[in-house]
Write a protein that holds these residues in place. Structure first.
Motif, PDB file in Angstrom:
ATOM      1  N   ASP A 538       0.943  -1.190   0.026  1.00  0.00           N
ATOM      2  CA  ASP A 538       0.201  -0.097  -0.006  1.00  0.00           C
ATOM      3  C   ASP A 538       1.061   1.226  -0.040  1.00  0.00           C
ATOM      4  O   ASP A 538       0.287   2.271  -0.794  1.00  0.00           O
ATOM      5  CB  ASP A 538      -1.002  -0.011   1.224  1.00  0.00           C
ATOM      6  CG  ASP A 538      -1.992  -0.912   0.981  1.00  0.00           C
ATOM      7  OD1 ASP A 538      -2.303  -1.455  -0.094  1.00  0.00           O
ATOM      8  OD2 ASP A 538      -2.670  -1.546   2.158  1.00  0.00           O
ATOM      9  N   SER A 539       1.934   1.092   0.539  1.00  0.00           N
ATOM     10  CA  SER A 539       2.887   2.484   0.799  1.00  0.00           C
ATOM     11  C   SER A 539       3.606   2.789  -0.491  1.00  0.00           C
ATOM     12  O   SER A 539       3.639   4.163  -0.802  1.00  0.00           O
ATOM     13  CB  SER A 539       3.857   2.021   1.641  1.00  0.00           C
ATOM     14  OG  SER A 539       4.817   1.209   1.159  1.00  0.00           O
ATOM     15  N   ARG A 541       1.779   1.733  -3.741  1.00  0.00           N
ATOM     16  CA  ARG A 541       0.949   1.577  -4.765  1.00  0.00           C
ATOM     17  C   ARG A 541       0.463   2.624  -5.518  1.00  0.00           C
ATOM     18  O   ARG A 541       0.373   2.680  -6.675  1.00  0.00           O
ATOM     19  CB  ARG A 541      -0.439   0.917  -4.268  1.00  0.00           C
ATOM     20  CG  ARG A 541      -1.584   0.651  -5.249  1.00  0.00           C
ATOM     21  CD  ARG A 541      -2.756   0.031  -4.573  1.00  0.00           C
ATOM     22  NE  ARG A 541      -3.540  -0.158  -5.658  1.00  0.00           N
ATOM     23  CZ  ARG A 541      -3.847  -1.217  -6.357  1.00  0.00           C
ATOM     24  NH1 ARG A 541      -3.199  -2.411  -5.962  1.00  0.00           N
ATOM     25  NH2 ARG A 541      -4.871  -1.591  -7.252  1.00  0.00           N
ATOM     26  N   ASN A 542       0.276   4.029  -4.635  1.00  0.00           N
ATOM     27  CA  ASN A 542      -0.395   5.242  -5.388  1.00  0.00           C
ATOM     28  C   ASN A 542       0.574   5.738  -6.349  1.00  0.00           C
ATOM     29  O   ASN A 542       0.506   5.973  -7.597  1.00  0.00           O
ATOM     30  CB  ASN A 542      -0.723   6.072  -4.450  1.00  0.00           C
ATOM     31  CG  ASN A 542      -1.888   6.061  -3.736  1.00  0.00           C
ATOM     32  OD1 ASN A 542      -2.758   4.906  -4.047  1.00  0.00           O
ATOM     33  ND2 ASN A 542      -2.276   6.516  -2.838  1.00  0.00           N
TER      34      ASN A 542
END
Length: 564
Positions: A538-539, A541-542
């Protein structure tokens, strides 16, 4: 047995410029910044230093600077790009009044994560006034603080906020306002560094050619008639004192001006002015940026003077340095000097006079319109602040003629400096404030909490939201991504060597992530964005999802709409 309460700490926002006293254009805020760092290192009792800086280079500069001050404790770099960084110590310390920008950034990650404290220097500049008036519309919380270095500065800030609050009420019907705390905490000095030294005094006076009965009057600071203190009342007051002495004792007055000039024009103006307006006084000009020259000046002086008349002055560091040096002062009854030099105890304050409110609106308008620079605004407005040269002459004469009075006032000034302005005292007041703000943060009501999906700052929207109507299509999880023939990590590395592309490295995906994505696409064939990023942390992904468009821009991947 309970564990001791840890001493309050803060992430120190660090840009080398704000703490550098080895510069040609030395300002009071630079000396105050360096003084704070030295005082914090010596007296805070913290076990770790937190440096909140934009780059590793800045953090390295911080490490070298505090190492030069004797620091041995560990330093933790908090990357300024992470708005949540100051969460660790619980407070972000700013060396200026810029709470507004910091509060907007914090809103993106959580307004309860930490408190923000800033400090006033000049409040006369357009930028400072905008920062202050902007406090009412920024997401500043009551567990934040803008430290006022003097009581008169606090009065100015409260007046500006009151007027801005009235305007917002009339303009948009606003009725609920939150202000930061506005504690009055002075700047500090290391009083040990200014302790009087009889042995050095003799050498300094000999170096400057002062006789045993001569009296040396000292001014320390920027030599600027438009932005610091106009020298005319000082020159005229000393000349009248010298003429009076000539009729009685015949003692000689020496005026030592230890400072620095911004340019040759100002230097010539000061030196010709001294010759014209105080010809009976021996004038010495020393480069106050050089430590040995400052030491000569402090060592040789019998009394200190600073007849400040300028709105950019808010506190005045040199009067308390003079107090620490055991010198009585003749100062103007102006701004922060009212909080430091006690009239008749530590020295003598000379009355000041200015016009009534309403007669300077044109000066403010000229500055707001850009007709006058900030320097001109300060210079023009200070011309309408009067310091009585006759009152200054009487004050000078009183101290020059009475050595015992100089001694008594000097001793009182030294004691006052140690008691109220030494960094050992001031740092503890900072830490007590940070502790108090932390308690308020735990219990206080949050103003304008950020709702899910709401932008942190409406005036600084994500550009992909602001301009979402611009493109033909917007990347979604259903878009299909395919690798271009021959695209791999090596080809990407070759491309980013070009200056057309290399500038984007700070915000591009990590090269290893890009190489992995290209390898997966070559091995597995076209994939949806969702499938391609399924195993991504998640850290990251963006940043990687956004980076897919960048890889398409470089021709390394091809992306087609699921509707195609």
């Amino acid at each position: 047995m309970t564990d001791p309460i840890p001493v309050a700490n803060a992430a120190i926002f660090y840009q080398p410029e704000g703490y550098d006293t080895g510069r040609q254009k030395l300002m009071g805020r630079h000396a105050a910044g360096e003084g704070f760092l030295k005082g914090f290192l010596r007296h805070s009792g913290v076990d770790t230093l937190y440096c909140y800086a934009a780059t590793k280079e800045f953090a390295g500069h911080f490490q070298r600077l505090v190492g030069g001050f004797g620091n041995k404790r560990p330093i933790r770099w908090l990357d300024e790009r992470d708005a949540a960084g100051p969460k660790a110590p619980g407070t972000l310390y700013l060396p200026d009044p810029s709470l507004v920008a910091a509060a907007w950034r914090r809103r993106a990650v959580g307004q309860r994560l930490y408190s923000i404290t800033g400090i006033t220097h000049t409040t006369a500049s357009a930028g400072a006034m905008d920062w202050i008036s902007g406090l009412l519309t920024a997401p500043v919380q009551n567990w934040d603080a803008l430290i006022c270095t003097s009581s008169v500065v606090r009065e100015t800030i409260e007046l500006v906020l009151d007027r801005q609050q009235e305007y917002l009420g009339q303009r948009i019907g606003a009725a609920r306002f939150t202000r930061p705390q506005l504690p009055v905490i002075p700047l500090g000095v290391d009083t040990e560094n200014f302790a009087p030294d009889a042995a050095k005094r003799g050498a300094a006076r000999a170096a400057l050619g002062l006789g045993p009965d001569d009296v040396a009057v000292l001014f320390v600071g920027r030599l600027s008639f438009h932005a610091k203190a106009h020298p005319l009342p000082m020159y005229m007051g000393l000349e009248r004192a010298a003429q009076a002495l000539a009729k009685t004792s015949g003692r000689k007055i020496h005026l030592i001006q230890a400072g620095w000039f911004a340019n040759d024009f100002i230097e010539n103006a000061f030196k010709s002015g001294a010759a014209q307006f105080c010809p009976s006084v021996t004038a010495h000009f020393l480069d106050g940026r050089k430590p040995d020259m400052r030491n000569y000046a402090w060592g040789a002086a019998d009394l200190f003077t600073s007849l400040s008349d300028n709105f950019q002055e808010t506190f005045g560091l040199t009067p308390i340095e003079a107090m620490a040096a055991g010198l009585p002062g003749v100062v103007s009854d102006w701004n922060g000097y009212k909080d430091t030099v006690r009239d008749g105890i530590d020295g003598l304050r000379v009355p000041t006079l200015m016009p009534r409110g309403g007669l300077g609106a044109d000066l403010a308008d000229r500055h707001a319109a850009g007709i006058d620079t900030y320097d001109l605004y300060c210079g023009f407005s200070s011309q309408f602040v009067a310091i009585d040269p006759n009152a200054a002459a009487r004050a000078y004469l009183k101290l020059i003629e009475d050595a015992d009075l100089r001694r008594r006032m000097g001793e009182a000034a030294r004691a006052r400096a140690v008691e109220a302005f030494d960094w050992s005292v001031v740092v503890k007041r900072y830490q007590a404030l940070w502790q108090e703000l932390g308690e308020m943060r735990k219990a206080g009501a949050e103003i304008a909490p950020r709702q899910a999906g709401e932008p942190a700052n409406p005036a600084r929207l994500d550009p992909f939201i602001s301009f979402e109507s611009y493109p033909s299509d917007i990347l979604s999880e259903q878009h299909i991504v395919a690798a271009s023939p021959g695209a791999d990590g090596a080809k990407l590395q070759a491309l980013v060597q070009s200056p057309l592309i290399s500038f984007v490295k700070p915000v591009a995906p990590e090269p290893d992530d890009c190489a992995r994505i290209l390898s997966d696409l070559q091995r597995r064939g076209p994939m949806s964005v969702s499938d391609l990023l399924a195993d991504t942390a998640d850290s990251r992904r963006n940043r990687i999802e956004r980076g897919l468009v960048w890889l398409a821009k470089l021709g390394l991947v091809q992306i087609r709409s699921p509707r195609a």
